[in-house]
Scaffold this active site. Structure first.
Site, PDB file in Angstrom:
ATOM      1  N   ASP A 360       0.839  -1.198   0.000  1.00  0.00           N
ATOM      2  CA  ASP A 360       0.000   0.000   0.000  1.00  0.00           C
ATOM      3  C   ASP A 360       0.872   1.246   0.000  1.00  0.00           C
ATOM      4  OD1 ASP A 360      -2.253  -1.573   0.046  1.00  0.00           O
ATOM      5  OD2 ASP A 360      -2.506  -1.461   2.228  1.00  0.00           O
ATOM      6  N   TYR A 503      -3.493 -10.392   3.968  1.00  0.00           N
ATOM      7  CA  TYR A 503      -3.817  -9.004   4.305  1.00  0.00           C
ATOM      8  C   TYR A 503      -3.414  -8.764   5.759  1.00  0.00           C
ATOM      9  CZ  TYR A 503      -6.588  -8.772   0.003  1.00  0.00           C
ATOM     10  OH  TYR A 503      -7.000  -8.774  -1.306  1.00  0.00           O
TER      11      TYR A 503
END
Length: 542
Positions: A360, A503
Site C-alpha cells: 500500500d 492481508y
C-alpha cells in the site's frame, strides 16, 4: 511467456539457417568481380529450357522470378551486385527473345524482386540493385542511433504473392508435365521471394553495418503490403483451405507439391487472365499488375529487461503512478522514479514496470527490497555493467531519498518468467506497530511466539471489496514475535512472516470478524495497526 521466447529463438535460428543454406552464392562473390558476373549468369541461363523462359517473360514474370522459379543452379540471381536490367539483358541475349508486352511490375512478386515499391509518401521508388536497398536500410539504422552487435532480417509479403506463384506453378505443371526438366527443377529448387530478397541484401548490410546477421534482438523488418491483396485473397480462397508450405534445406519452397498438385487453373476466378498465345499456350490465372507493393522499413530491438530490488522509504509514494479524478495520489511513484532514470540511459521508446506483488502507499518497503523487472521497449542501446552501476548509484543518490534500488542488472526475458513463477510461492516478512486496548502481558508475548504455521481464513477486506471479488482465502502465518516498546504498555512491534497475499492490516484488527483468527481475537481485546513495513520478500527461486 517462455513459450513465446522459445518460439522467437527457434524462428531466429531458422532464419539464420536459411541464409546459410544459400551461402554457395558467396563462393561466387569474388569470382563475380574477377570473372565478370555475366559469365556466371550466361552459364546458368544456358541450362534453362528456353521456351519456358520465353513463356514466363511473355506473361510479365520478372527476370529474378524466372531464374528462381526455374531453379537456377547456385542461386546466382541472389547476388547483390546484379541489377534487374543486367538479369533481363542476359536472359534476352541468351534466349534470343524480347518480350513485346510492357509489364512494368512483375505479375508474380509485384515488384518486390524488381526492387520497385511505393514508400510512405506514395512516391514510386526504383532501385538498381540490392546494394542500393541495403544502403537505405543502413542509413536508417544509423539515423535512429541504434548500437548493434548483430541483426536479424525479416521480410513480410502479401499472401497474394504466394497465391499468384501457386497459380503459376500449377499452370506450368499442367502445361509442361510431359517434359523431363519439370520434376528436376520446378518441384525442388524454387526459392521463395522472401528468401531471395533477404539473401540479396544481407551481405551488403553486413558490410555497411560492420556486423553479422544472427539470431539477434535487433530486428530489421521489411513490411510489404498491396492494395490488391485482400480482395483477391478472399476470392481465391473461397472453397480452399490454406496449406502449410513445406521447407527443404531450410528454404521455403512455395512450389511444394502439396500446394500445386492437382489444382486446375480454371478453379480460380480472376479479373484479367494473362495467357501466352501461339504454340506454347501457357495459361495462368494471375492478374496484370498496375501497382507495386507498398514498403515500410522498420528497425527495432525486442524488449530488454533490467531486474533488481527496490526499497521504498516514504509512506507517501505509491508503487505505480496513481491518478484519481485527474489528481495524483502521493508525491511520486516507484515506477516513475526508477523508469525515468533508466529509460534515457537505454534510449528506448517507453518502459513497463513489473513487480513481485505490491505494498500500500502508506507501507514502506525495507530490508532486502521487493523484486522488480523493468521492460524497455525498442532500446537503442543495451547498457553495459558499468552503465547499470551508474544508474543504480544515480537512483540511490537522489536528494529526496524516496526510493532506492539494489542488485540492478540486465537479464533476458527469463527474468520476467522466474519472477512471476516465484510470486505465488514467496514469503513476506513484516514489522507492524500495533496498539491494543489493554496492557500487554508476558503471557501474550509467549503465546504469540508459540503460534507457528497457523492457518487463517480471510474474506476479501471491506476496504478493497469495490475492486476485488468477494472470496475466502486460506493463508498461513509462519511465525510471529512481539518486541516491546520501552515505557509503553499498550504499544508494541509485531514481527511476522506470512504467505504471499495475506492481508496484514486485517490480520491485526480482524476486519469486523472477516479474518479469523486475528491478533485481536487471539489476545481477546481490540487491536489496531498504526504503521506497517515490509522487511523482506523471499522468492521461491532463492
Amino acid at each position: 511467456m517462455s513459450n513465446e521466447v522459445e518460439s522467437a529463438q527457434v524462428s531466429d535460428a531458422m532464419e539464420v539457417a536459411q541464409l546459410s543454406s544459400l551461402a554457395a552464392v558467396d563462393s561466387h562473390a569474388g569470382s563475380c568481380e574477377a570473372e565478370m558476373p555475366s559469365r556466371l549468369l550466361n552459364d546458368a541461363v544456358r541450362s534453362l529450357p528456353y521456351h519456358v523462359v520465353k513463356d514466363l517473360l511473355s506473361i510479365g514474370v520478372c527476370s529474378r522470378c524466372v531464374l528462381r522459379i526455374l531453379g537456377t543452379e547456385d542461386h546466382i540471381y541472389c547476388h547483390s551486385s546484379f541489377s534487374q536490367s543486367m538479369l533481363c539483358s542476359v536472359l534476352e541475349e541468351v534466349t534470343g527473345f524480347k518480350s513485346e508486352c510492357d509489364f512494368q511490375f512483375c505479375s508474380v512478386c509485384l515488384g518486390v524482386l524488381q526492387l520497385i515499391y511505393r514508400d510512405d509518401k506514395e512516391t514510386l521508388v526504383k532501385m538498381e540493385s540490392p546494394n542500393d536497398m541495403a544502403l537505405v536500410i543502413a542509413e536508417l539504422v544509423k539515423k535512429e542511433g541504434h548500437q548493434i552487435d548483430g541483426f536479424s532480417l525479416e521480410v513480410s509479403i502479401p499472401q497474394f504473392i504466394l497465391e499468384n506463384e501457386s497459380s503459376l506453378l500449377s499452370g506450368m505443371k499442367k502445361r509442361y508435365e510431359s517434359e523431363p526438366w519439370l520434376q528436376e527443377r520446378l518441384l525442388s529448387k524454387c526459392v521463395s521471394v522472401k528468401d531471395v530478397l533477404k539473401f540479396a541484401i544481407t551481405k551488403p548490410l553486413e558490410t555497411l553495418l560492420d556486423t553479422k546477421a544472427s539470431a539477434s534482438s535487433f530486428r530489421i523488418r521489411l513490411a510489404y503490403t498491396h492494395k490488391m491483396a485482400f480482395g483477391n485473397s478472399v476470392e481465391r480462397n473461397q472453397g480452399f483451405k490454406r496449406r502449410k508450405i513445406g521447407t527443404e534445406n531450410g528454404l521455403q519452397n512455395v512450389n511444394d507439391e502439396s500446394v500445386v498438385a492437382n489444382k486446375d487453373c480454371s478453379d480460380y476466378p480472376t479479373n484479367e487472365t494473362i495467357a501466352v498465345t501461339g504454340r506454347s499456350s501457357l495459361k495462368v490465372p494471375i492478374d496484370k499488375v498496375s501497382e507495386p507493393c507498398h514498403l515500410v522499413y522498420l528497425c527495432y530491438r525486442t524488449h530488454i529487461y533490467l531486474c533488481g530490488r527496490y526499497l521504498k522509504y516514504s509512506r507517501n509514494v505509491s508503487q505505480t503512478r496513481w491518478i484519481i479524478d485527474e489528481e495524483r495520489m502521493g508525491e511520486a511513484s516507484v515506477e516513475e522514479i526508477i523508469g525515468s532514470n533508466i529509460l534515457p540511459m537505454c534510449r528506448g521508446d517507453n518502459y513497463k514496470f513489473h513487480a513481485a506483488g505490491r505494498e500500500d502507499i502508506d507501507v514502506r518497503m525495507l530490508g532486502s527490497g521487493r523484486p522488480f523487472l523493468l521492460e524497455i521497449q525498442n532500446a537503442r542501446q543495451v547498457p553495459s555493467e558499468e552503465t547499470v552501476k551508474e544508474i543504480e548509484s544515480k537512483i540511490n543518490g537522489l536528494e529526496n531519498k524516496l526510493v532506492g534500488v539494489k542488485n540492478l542488472q540486465v537479464v533476458g526475458s527469463q527474468g520476467w518468467t522466474l519472477m512471476r513463477e516465484g510470486e505465488a510461492e514467496k514469503q513476506k516478512q513484516y514489522c507492524a506497530l500495533v496498539w491494543i486496548s489493554r496492557p500487554l502481558e508476558d503471557e501474550d508475548v509467549c503465546s504469540i511466539s508459540l503460534l507457528n504455521d497457523m492457518q487463517i481464513l480471510q474474506k476479501t477486506p471491506i476496504r478493497v471489496l469495490h475492486r476485488r471479488s468477494p472470496l475466502e482465502r486460506k493463508k498461513i502465518i509462519y511465525w510471529m514475535k512481539i518486541e516491546r516498546i520501552a515505557e509503553s504498555s499498550q504499544y508494541f512491534l509485531l514481527h511476522l512472516c506470512t504467505q504471499a497475499g495475506t492481508y496484514i492490516k486485517e490480520f491485526v484488527h480482524g476486519d469486523f470478524g472477516r479474518t479469523q483468527p486475528s491478533i485481536g481475537s487471539i489476545l481477546g481485546c481490540r487491536a489496531e495497526i498504526l504503521q506497517l513495513d515490509v522487511t523482506d520478500v523471499k522468492m521461491d527461486s532463492e
